[in-house]
Structures are given as structure tokens and as C-alpha cells.
Design an enzyme around this catalytic site. Structure first.
Site, PDB file in Angstrom:
ATOM      1  N   ASP A 144      67.212  78.072 104.348  1.00 26.39           N
ATOM      2  CA  ASP A 144      67.786  76.922 103.433  1.00 26.39           C
ATOM      3  C   ASP A 144      69.262  77.112 103.424  1.00 26.39           C
ATOM      4  O   ASP A 144      69.978  77.991 103.206  1.00 26.39           O
ATOM      5  CB  ASP A 144      67.259  77.251 101.958  1.00 26.39           C
ATOM      6  CG  ASP A 144      67.710  76.129 101.159  1.00 26.39           C
ATOM      7  OD1 ASP A 144      67.618  75.229 101.434  1.00 26.39           O
ATOM      8  OD2 ASP A 144      68.565  76.403 100.061  1.00 26.39           O
ATOM      9  N   ASP A 169      61.907  73.135  99.094  1.00 21.27           N
ATOM     10  CA  ASP A 169      63.338  73.385  98.356  1.00 21.27           C
ATOM     11  C   ASP A 169      63.058  74.037  97.369  1.00 21.27           C
ATOM     12  O   ASP A 169      64.138  74.623  96.660  1.00 21.27           O
ATOM     13  CB  ASP A 169      64.156  72.221  98.465  1.00 21.27           C
ATOM     14  CG  ASP A 169      64.333  71.857  99.820  1.00 21.27           C
ATOM     15  OD1 ASP A 169      64.940  72.314 100.840  1.00 21.27           O
ATOM     16  OD2 ASP A 169      64.215  70.601 100.119  1.00 21.27           O
TER      17      ASP A 169
END
Length: 262
Positions: free
Chosen positions: A98, A225
Site C-alpha cells: 500500500d 485498502d
């Protein structure tokens, strides 16, 4: 499976997730020093590297060896065309790197994120900050921790005294940019103490969980996410809401999957 058996089983899964996240984080630490092969996905600013794919394969193959009956949802697998399907089965939801743009530029806000859902509800989340080795963990009903120390969200409720985190996102069309800049102007006119962009939604949410910032907002997040971070936020005493302002009381994964299919 009794409640006692399932509790022991999910605790074991969490321990394995921590082990795998650390192992993946070390791979990212080494990969950031190497020349990177970079390509794009949905837009010219939606980046992916060979390391993203390699780290996801490492995580999934390791977990599959340990838990062959479990299911998996991964960012890069989905980008390659694999359908995101959430069932009641134990399901791992993975973002291998990420902050890929940060990774490409060696900007030190990059994380490995591993969420885990059972019966469509999130059970635990693990987020590992690859550059400094900070480990965030949380399990439903057991609290949230940073390097083993209990964490809690800020008690500040006045936006004029708040630090707000956000992200620009990969879409850069004029309509999206107008919305983004409009939101920034509203916050600065409130006035919030400040608005920050760090380039990693998972680490931004962890900063909210530790009380270093009061809030994070973003449009266009995917399930990978938010899955791990949602558990950490909730167990730190915070809330996760959808874009209509409604409290997402259970696992948000189904909601985010619907958005991705839309």
C-alpha cells in the site's frame, strides 16, 4: 466449531498474519533499494511494480499452505482479472504494497496490509510499516495495538482543532480534481488545524487509530485498502462510515466490493 475453538483458531491465524506481514515487509525493504519495473493499471497514475505482484504471491502462497480451505482477495490478483468474491468462508484480504507510488520513489510511507473476515465480518487486521518496522494489529473485541502497546483514537471532536488526512487518488480528471480541491477548501475554511496527504491509506488510518490525526477521508477506496485498517480503527475506539455518512456497523468489505462492481 465451538466459540472456544474458533477463538483459538482465529488467534492462530492472527499470529501467522503477523509473521507473514513481517516477512513480506522485509522483501519490500530490499526491493525498494533495487531498480524497479513500473507499469500502470487503470490510469497513468495507478502504478504497479513487479514487487507488488511478488509480495502478494508470497503472502497468499504462505497463507494457503497453512490454511488450504481459506479464500483470498488480493489487489494484484483482482487487477489481473480475478473476481472479488466474499463468502462466509474465512477470507484473507491483502494489499501487498500500500503506497506503490511512494515505494517507486522511495518515499517512506509504505505498508503491507492483511485483513481477515469470517462470515462476512472482519475478525482482525495487521498492517506493517515497511520502512520503520512499526506493526499495527487489532482483533475484534481484543483492542488495537502498535508494537504491542494499546492505542486509542484522539478525543478531539472540534474540527477546528483537528488534523485531517486524505489522499488525491489515481483519478486525475477535472471533475475529480474539482471535488478534491473543493473538499480541501471546506476543511481549511472550517478551519481545521491542517490537512495532510501521506500516500498510504492504511498508514493514514493507523495514524488516526493512534490519535496522531483526528480523521481520514477518501473516495474510491478498495476493500484491500480498508479491511485491516477498519478493525484497527474500531478497536482503537474510532468509527468507519460510508460516503453517505452512515455508520458501517459490520464488515465493510461487502460495501466496498459493491462499489468496485458498480
Amino acid at each position: 466449531m465451538t466459540n472456544s475453538d474458533s477463538d483459538k483458531c482465529w488467534a492462530e491465524c492472527l499470529d501467522v498474519a503477523v509473521e507473514v506481514a513481517r516477512k513480506a515487509g522485509k522483501v519490500v525493504q530490499e526491493a525498494v533499494k533495487q531498480e524497479k519495473s513500473v507499469s500502470t493499471k487503470s490510469t497513468p497514475t495507478d502504478l504497479v511494480t513487479e514487487a507488488d505482484q511478488q509480495v502478494e504471491e508470497l503472502i497468499i502462497s504462505t497463507l494457503r499452505d497453512r490454511f488450504p480451505s481459506h479464500r483470498f482477495i488480493g489487489e494484484e490478483s483482482s487487477a489481473a482479472g480475478e473476481k472479488c468474491i466474499l463468502t462466509d468462508s474465512p477470507t484473507w484480504i491483502i494489499d501487498p504494497i500500500d503506497g506503490t507510488c511512494n515505494f517507486v520513489h522511495s518515499f517512506p510511507m509504505v505498508a503491507v496490509s492483511i485483513g481477515f473476515a469470517v462470515n462476512k465480518e472482519l475478525e482482525f487486521g495487521v498492517i506493517y510499516h515497511c520502512f520503520d518496522g512499526t506493526l499495527y494489529t487489532a482483533r475484534k473485541g481484543h483492542g488495537a495495538f502498535c508494537n504491542g502497546v494499546r492505542i486509542h483514537v484522539s478525543k478531539e471532536k472540534d474540527v477546528s482543532k483537528a488534523l485531517i488526512l486524505t489522499e488525491i487518488g489515481a483519478k486525475r480528471d477535472q471533475a475529480t480534481l474539482n471535488i478534491f480541491s473543493g473538499n480541501i477548501m471546506k476543511l481549511l475554511s472550517a478551519p481545521a488545524h491542517g490537512v495532510r496527504i501521506i500516500g498510504s491509506s492504511t498508514l493514514a488510518l493507523c495514524l488516526v487509530a493512534t490519535g496522531s490525526a483526528e480523521a481520514y477521508y477518501q473516495y474510491g477506496l478498495h476493500c484491500w485498502d480498508i479491511a485491516a485498517a477498519a478493525v484497527i480503527i474500531r478497536e482503537a475506539g474510532g468509527v468507519v462510515v460510508d460516503t453517505s455518512g452512515c455508520l458501517v456497523s459490520k464488515c465493510p468489505v461487502s460495501y466496498w466490493l459493491v462499489q468496485e462492481e458498480a
